[in-house]
Design an enzyme around this catalytic site. Structure first.
Site, PDB file in Angstrom:
ATOM      1  N   ASP A  76      28.256  53.665  51.511  1.00 36.20           N
ATOM      2  CA  ASP A  76      28.956  52.743  52.400  1.00 36.20           C
ATOM      3  C   ASP A  76      29.632  53.534  53.511  1.00 36.20           C
ATOM      4  OD1 ASP A  76      30.370  50.751  53.652  1.00 36.20           O
ATOM      5  OD2 ASP A  76      31.314  49.975  51.843  1.00 36.20           O
ATOM      6  N   ASP A 136      26.930  50.257  60.648  1.00 39.33           N
ATOM      7  CA  ASP A 136      27.316  50.045  59.262  1.00 39.33           C
ATOM      8  C   ASP A 136      26.095  50.009  58.360  1.00 39.33           C
ATOM      9  OD1 ASP A 136      29.109  49.446  57.113  1.00 39.33           O
ATOM     10  OD2 ASP A 136      28.529  47.347  57.265  1.00 39.33           O
TER      11      ASP A 136
END
Length: 474
Positions: free
Chosen positions: A152, A354
């Site tokens: 992440d 992201d």
């Protein structure tokens, strides 16, 4: 593979390119419909080796979650439509989570000391495990216990589920037991490491307690510890990790999360000066029986990449912002004001890259003209009804390949990234329905998602403040 298929593949790879001269791009490319639909027929799940060594560098495997799907779950295994809808539901929650962590809840449009060698792992996708899109496999503890971890780029903590597990979700590997690790050491309440954790406290007045709440309702709570992590043949000692005894959320399948964000408590931040905040990844394309890669260290920075500046938002230090100035369709720049993508001095707006968000989100003032330009240049293709978050879809059943306009990102300073067709026109079922893989964000924030990043080597040079695209594909 037929000669025609080879030529189409070569064309698609060539179109995944970056150049300063905007007129160097063709205005169309071919999408191989049959080949892409074949990729939706789920490949056979299988295990994942820890690492591969290439030219003296330890490359961790990075895989999409499809590859970890249980063979017993045949209803999901062979149903691309079901996998797609589940993925979109997770994506909506992911975007909501990011927006809640930004100034003003992200709804303000505004003006619109470890010495380590380069190491890494292959990246896999864990799409149908019910959690983050991409997984990496690392060793935790001494001796190391192999664990699947969600990567992440928008998070700043490393954590795993731990025994005793008062509340844990289902994971593929046995839950980590710190009692079996010779290197596990709890962090004391008075430690400077504990002070760096938000929402920290004390357990029984002795050990540092951590608590991380994610915007989608997921959370992890437990004890902060120093532990050894093993990446292939590389051993990194004294990494601050969360040992989660109470966990809930969208991480099912993975043992925890490997935070790669820009903050000091992420793995990238903890590795510090020896890696210079440098890491590189290639996200594996959906529906392929292959792995991407995740590599840390200065040696991960490729020669020949095109670099664009990283922007920092002091109010959201975890996120990697880039300067986006415009969008192009069919080799023509869409008339959108650059202010739509600007990161303001107050921390509003901007463009975040992201790994955890699948679909690129754009403010409506950018998305609408962008979508309309694409619709205009695909007027010859049969339309289909909207699907999930996508309002622009096509019925391509019966087509072998179709001619589609190119789609490009224009970055500040001149570089242009033109995407392969499979990165913006994606199948949403097994029947030939394809959708334009962008969506309005409902805020001033833009997010470049992992569908648009797939197959492109992406490198972050934190020390010098740049992100690189290419030159390799994966």
């Amino acid at each position: 593979m037929s000669l025609a298929a080879i030529l189409v593949t070569m064309l698609q790879l060539a179109l995944c390119s970056i150049a300063v001269a905007t007129n160097s791009f063709p205005d169309f490319q071919l999408l191989n419909v049959n080949e892409t639909l074949t990729g939706t027929k789920m490949f056979k799940p299988h295990g994942l080796s820890e690492t591969d060594d290439h030219r003296g560098k330890c490359n961790l495997k990075l895989v999409h979650r499809d590859k970890l799907l249980s063979p017993n779950d045949s209803s999901t295994l062979h149903n691309h439509g079901r996998r797609f809808h589940a993925r979109m539901q997770r994506d909506v929650k992911r975007v909501a989570s990011l927006l809640r962590r930004l100034p003003g809840n992200g709804t303000h449009d505004g003006d619109a000391a470890y010495e380590v060698n380069d190491f890494g792992s292959d990246v896999v996708s864990g799409m149908d495990q019910g959690s983050g899109e991409y997984f990496v496999r690392i060793g935790v503890g001494s001796p190391p216990r192999s664990q699947y971890m969600v990567i992440d780029s928008g998070s700043d903590i490393v954590w795993v589920q731990c025994q005793p597990c008062n509340q844990c979700y289902r994971q593929s590997d046995p839950v980590f037991d710190p009692a079996n690790s010779a290197s596990f050491a709890g962090v004391s309440c008075g430690s400077s490491v504990c002070d760096r954790i938000e929402n920290s406290g004390c357990n029984a007045g002795r050990y540092c307690r951590y608590e991380v709440m994610y915007g989608d309702g997921s959370y992890t709570k437990g004890t902060l510890a120093l532990e050894t992590l093993t990446f292939g043949r590389t051993v990194v000692k004294n990494v601050a990790i969360g040992c989660g005894h109470v966990n809930r959320g969208m991480f099912i399948g993975a043992a925890g999360l490997l935070g790669l964000g820009g903050g000091s408590m992420s793995l990238v931040g903890q590795l510090g000066g020896q890696t210079g905040g440098a890491f590189s990844y290639c996200l594996v394309s959906r529906g392929t029986d292959a792995s991407g890669s995740l590599v840390f260290g200065r040696g991960a920075m490729p020669v020949g990449a095109t670099w664009v500046p990283l922007l920092r938002n002091p109010r959201a230090p975890s996120f990697y912002y880039v300067g986006l100035s415009g969008l192009g369709v069919g080799g023509v720049r869409v008339p959108i004001s650059e202010d739509v993508f600007r990161l303001t001095e107050l921390g509003y707006g901007g463009v975040v890259m992201d790994t955890g968000t699948a679909v690129t989100r754009l403010p409506s003032s950018a998305y609408n003209p962008f979508r309309d330009a694409f619709i205009t240049q695909t007027a010859n293709l049969p339309r289909a009804s909207k699907v999930s978050i996508f309002d622009t879809c096509y019925n391509l059943s019966g087509f072998v390949s179709v001619r589609v306009p190119t789609v490009s990102f224009y970055f500040s300073g001149g570089p242009v990234l033109t995407l392969p067709a499979r990165n913006f026109l994606i199948p949403v079922d097994d029947m030939g329905t394809f959708c334009f893989a962008f969506a309005p964000s409902g805020s001033g924030l833009s997010i470049i998602g992992n569908i648009q990043q797939e197959g492109i080597q992406i490198s972050f040079d934190g020390a010098n403040g740049f992100v690189g695209f290419g030159p390799n594909v994966c």
